[in-house]
Motif scaffolding. Structure first.
Motif, short mmCIF file in Angstrom:
data_model
loop_
_atom_site.label_atom_id
_atom_site.label_comp_id
_atom_site.label_asym_id
_atom_site.label_seq_id
_atom_site.Cartn_x
_atom_site.Cartn_y
_atom_site.Cartn_z
N GLN A 66 6.71 -7.62 9.80
CA GLN A 66 6.60 -6.21 10.15
C GLN A 66 7.51 -5.90 11.35
O GLN A 66 8.25 -4.91 11.32
CB GLN A 66 5.14 -5.86 10.48
CG GLN A 66 4.89 -4.36 10.62
CD GLN A 66 5.31 -3.56 9.38
OE1 GLN A 66 4.80 -3.78 8.28
NE2 GLN A 66 6.26 -2.66 9.55
N SER A 67 7.49 -6.77 12.36
CA SER A 67 8.35 -6.54 13.52
C SER A 67 9.82 -6.66 13.11
O SER A 67 10.66 -5.87 13.56
CB SER A 67 8.06 -7.56 14.63
OG SER A 67 6.73 -7.46 15.03
N THR A 115 10.89 -3.49 11.44
CA THR A 115 11.02 -2.38 12.40
C THR A 115 12.36 -2.47 13.13
O THR A 115 13.06 -1.46 13.31
CB THR A 115 9.86 -2.42 13.42
OG1 THR A 115 8.63 -2.42 12.69
CG2 THR A 115 9.88 -1.23 14.35
N GLN A 175 15.28 -1.68 10.77
CA GLN A 175 15.42 -0.25 10.45
C GLN A 175 16.12 0.53 11.56
O GLN A 175 16.59 1.64 11.33
CB GLN A 175 14.03 0.34 10.16
CG GLN A 175 13.55 -0.05 8.76
CD GLN A 175 12.10 0.26 8.51
OE1 GLN A 175 11.33 0.40 9.46
NE2 GLN A 175 11.72 0.35 7.24
N SER A 176 16.16 -0.07 12.75
CA SER A 176 16.85 0.63 13.84
C SER A 176 18.35 0.28 13.87
O SER A 176 19.11 0.83 14.63
CB SER A 176 16.21 0.26 15.18
OG SER A 176 16.47 -1.10 15.46
N LYS A 207 16.60 -7.76 5.08
CA LYS A 207 15.81 -6.55 4.84
C LYS A 207 15.07 -6.65 3.50
O LYS A 207 13.89 -6.27 3.38
CB LYS A 207 16.72 -5.32 4.86
CG LYS A 207 15.96 -4.02 4.98
CD LYS A 207 16.94 -2.87 5.20
CE LYS A 207 16.17 -1.55 5.29
NZ LYS A 207 17.08 -0.42 5.41
N ASN A 211 11.00 -6.93 3.16
CA ASN A 211 10.24 -5.98 2.34
C ASN A 211 9.45 -6.68 1.25
O ASN A 211 8.32 -6.29 0.93
CB ASN A 211 11.18 -4.92 1.74
CG ASN A 211 11.40 -3.76 2.69
OD1 ASN A 211 10.44 -3.12 3.14
ND2 ASN A 211 12.65 -3.49 3.02
#
Lengths: 193, 270
Positions: free
Chosen positions: B167-168, B171, B174-175, B194, B198
């Motif tokens: 999850q981290s 995140t 995505q940035s 990625k 997912n």
């Protein structure tokens, strides 16, 4: 109740509840995941002793993470355990490959909750100096402290398991035994504690 | 200097016990530090208490491990030496027990034969494959030596990914897209991580999209093919998974050829 009917949530609650349910759920985890041994060993080909050692270490780690809440239940216990077990077995395999005659990984790390409390502790780096002190306590004191702090039995249960007259007597013995252990630690660390 | 009473010391140590025993969600650190500053002896008591708790916990873990190892031995012993029947009642039961023993032996022989034949043909029995069995791409391959604006974030993402904190990792990933230089240079490893992240989080559609972004000329394309196949497998899209796995398992020298065959066998054995 059949073993297979335990949900992940009831296993987690049983482990965290402590006492007999902790012991029952620990053995339940031992029994339900044994199929992983063959799966992992199809890839790693360890000896029976090594794979069993890795399995036992993996289970102890799994139980630790359930208790200290670093396992949050985001994945299934079986998936999570498989990862722990596989990685532990890989460590054993690598150690064998490098011919290091070391014992299987000792479980000597701070758990998540203990780590969380390190900020209020000054003597955190002194652990190596006090290893083995539990052995100096004597069997009755060891049993009482383990039942209280590790297995999480209630005082009346501790009294019954150690043939004491009742909960109050168990509480008093626990206090004395803990004091004895702290004195051993203080004597070993001197001015550090 | 103020002296702290035993009762006050016990209050702080009980808080530690309650926290370690799961009865308290957190300790008030500020209060602890304030009390420690005021009463130096409290520091020693806290240290000795925490070290004691750790020693007891470690001893408990050793004992638990020994119990598991003992359970292995007991299983082996009971398998190696079945208890001999005794007494008249057992004499009556004995012929039935013998028949049962022979039947179990035949069943065992049958399954052993099946297992051996599976091993010899390189197949695995048809158990569902867990996502936990799936290997991640090599973290070393994902690491980057580039000195770009996104480098720091990328290393953080790799670090989170290597610790299976997907999850981290996601995140952070995505940035990253705003850094076009990085994406242009490292499109393969970015989309691979990625996609796998997912997949681990069971965002199958997003995994598929990210992995499809890796072009066939990219060095990470062979890995993308593998994770696309297993994405279809774990999402329950058996038709797509079968089609992709067939291609991979029939390709000589493909780095996941045997694994692809294993997944395919599982799907076809359903």
């Amino acid at each position: 109740m059949k073993e297979s009917s335990f949900s992940d949530q009831s296993i987690i609650e049983g482990i965290r509840a402590g006492g007999q349910s902790f012991e029952d759920m620990s053995m339940h985890l031992f029994n339900i995941h044994r199929g992983f041994i063959a799966k992992v060993n199809q890839k790693l080909h360890l000896s029976d002793e090594d794979i069993q050692d890795a399995y036992a270490d993996g289970l102890v780690k799994l139980i630790r993470t359930i208790r200290d809440r670093s396992f949050k239940g985001d994945s299934k216990i079986s998936s999570y355990f498989y990862s722990i077990f596989y990685n532990t077995a890989v460590d054993v395999s690598r150690r064998n490959a490098s011919n290091k005659n070391a014992a299987t990984q000792e479980l000597t790390e701070w758990d998540a909750k203990e780590k969380d409390l390190l900020s209020i502790m000054d003597a955190k780096d002194e652990v190596a100096k006090i290893m083995g002190l539990m052995d100096l306590l004597g069997q009755p004191c060891q049993r009482i402290l383990l039942d209280w702090a590790y297995y999480g039995y209630a005082m009346d249960e501790i009294a019954e398991r150690s043939n004491l007259s009742g909960a109050e007597s168990a509480r008093s013995m626990k206090y004395k035994c803990l004091k004895k252990l702290k004195r051993l630690i203080t004597d070993n660390l001197g001015s550090h504690v | 200097m103020d002296l702290m009473s035993d009762k006050e010391i016990a209050y702080y140590l009980d808080q530690i016990d309650d926290y370690l025993n799961g009865k308290l969600s957190a300790v008030d650190r500020a209060a602890f530090h304030k009390a420690k500053d005021k009463y130096p002896k409290l520091s020693q008591d806290i240290d000795a208490h925490l070290l004691s708790r750790r020693l007891i916990r470690e001893e408990g873990e050793k004992e638990l491990k020994a119990k598991f190892k003992q359970a292995f031995k007991e299983t082996e012993t009971s398998q190696a030496r079945p208890e001999a029947p005794r007494g008249l009642a057992n004499n009556v039961v004995w012929p039935y027990a013998l028949l049962l023993f022979i039947a179990l032996g035949l069943i065992g022989y049958y399954f052993r034969g099946m297992q051996q034949s599976e091993i010899s043909t390189g197949e695995i029995k048809q158990e569902p494959i867990l996502m936990a069995e799936l290997d991640d791409p090599s973290y070393d391959l994902l690491r980057s030596g580039a000195v770009l604006a996104a480098e720091d974030q990328w290393q953080k993402a790799v670090s989170a990914f290597s610790q299976r904190d997907y999850q981290s990792a996601l995140t952070i990933l995505q940035s990253l897209p705003s850094d076009k230089d990085f994406l242009q240079k490292y499109a393969g490893k970015y989309h691979l991580m990625k996609g796998v992240t997912n997949l681990r989080l069971k965002n199958f559609a997003d995994a598929e999209t990210a992995l499809q972004m890796i072009e066939s000329t990219n060095p990470y394309y062979d890995q993308a093919e593998w994770y696309l196949a297993v994405t279809a497998y774990f999402s329950g899209d058996s038709a797509t998974a079968t089609s992709r796995l067939k291609v991979l398992s029939s390709r000589d020298q493909y780095y996941r050829q045997a694994e692809a065959g294993r997944y395919l066998s599982q799907l076809q054995g359903k």
